[in-house]
Design a protein around this motif. Structure first.
Motif: not given
Length: 159
Positions: A13-14, A16-18, A20-22, A25
């Motif tokens: 978990p997490g 893919l979100a991290e 994409a977020s990077e 940014k």
């Protein structure tokens, strides 16, 4: 500049979100993102089609490469690779345009997967140019809805 990146990541978990977020940014725009399990269910492959300046993309790539969850990251744009995308398109249909639509589907080798009284739904897999070509041909008939999977890609050859 557009680039295609492929990352092997721990399937947890997490991640893919991290990832994409990077890229968000850094100022890079994610045009396409596809993720799924590999031959090893504990590892996922994430394929990103990104647009942005090289400095931003390189910085995000270096950051991701340093994450524990990322096993490997490759810039496929600098290698020979094969890619595919899946699209499903629902097009307006009438007795007057059915044969024309069927000819378009035949040329593109698209498969009819659903049919109603006023619409027909097809699927097509191929490279981005082929998908874009089908869509361009169907626009005049009236696209009612559409869903694209995003690009998946692998390096060619034995590498």
């Amino acid at each position: 500049m557009k680039r295609t990146l492929s990352a092997l990541a721990k399937n947890q978990p997490g991640v893919l979100a991290e990832l994409a977020s990077e890229f968000g940014k850094s100022g890079a725009n994610i045009l396409s993102l596809a993720a799924g399990e590999t031959e090893n269910p504990e590892v996922s492959r994430i394929v990103l089609r990104i647009e942005g300046d090289d400095t931003a993309i390189d910085a995000a790539e270096r950051y991701l490469d340093g994450l524990d969850a990322i096993i490997q990251i490759d810039d496929l744009s600098r290698k020979d690779f094969v890619d595919r995308e899946l699209v499903m398109v629902k097009v307006a249909m009438s007795p007057g345009n059915t044969s024309q639509l069927m000819q378009i589907f035949e040329v593109f080798r698209a498969n009819v997967i659903g049919m109603g009284q006023e619409s027909i739904t097809v699927e097509l897999s191929g490279d981005q140019e082929r998908i874009d070509g089908l869509i361009q041909m169907l626009v005049p008939y009236g696209i009612k809805s559409m869903c694209r999977s995003g690009m998946i890609a692998l390096k060619r050859g034995d590498e």
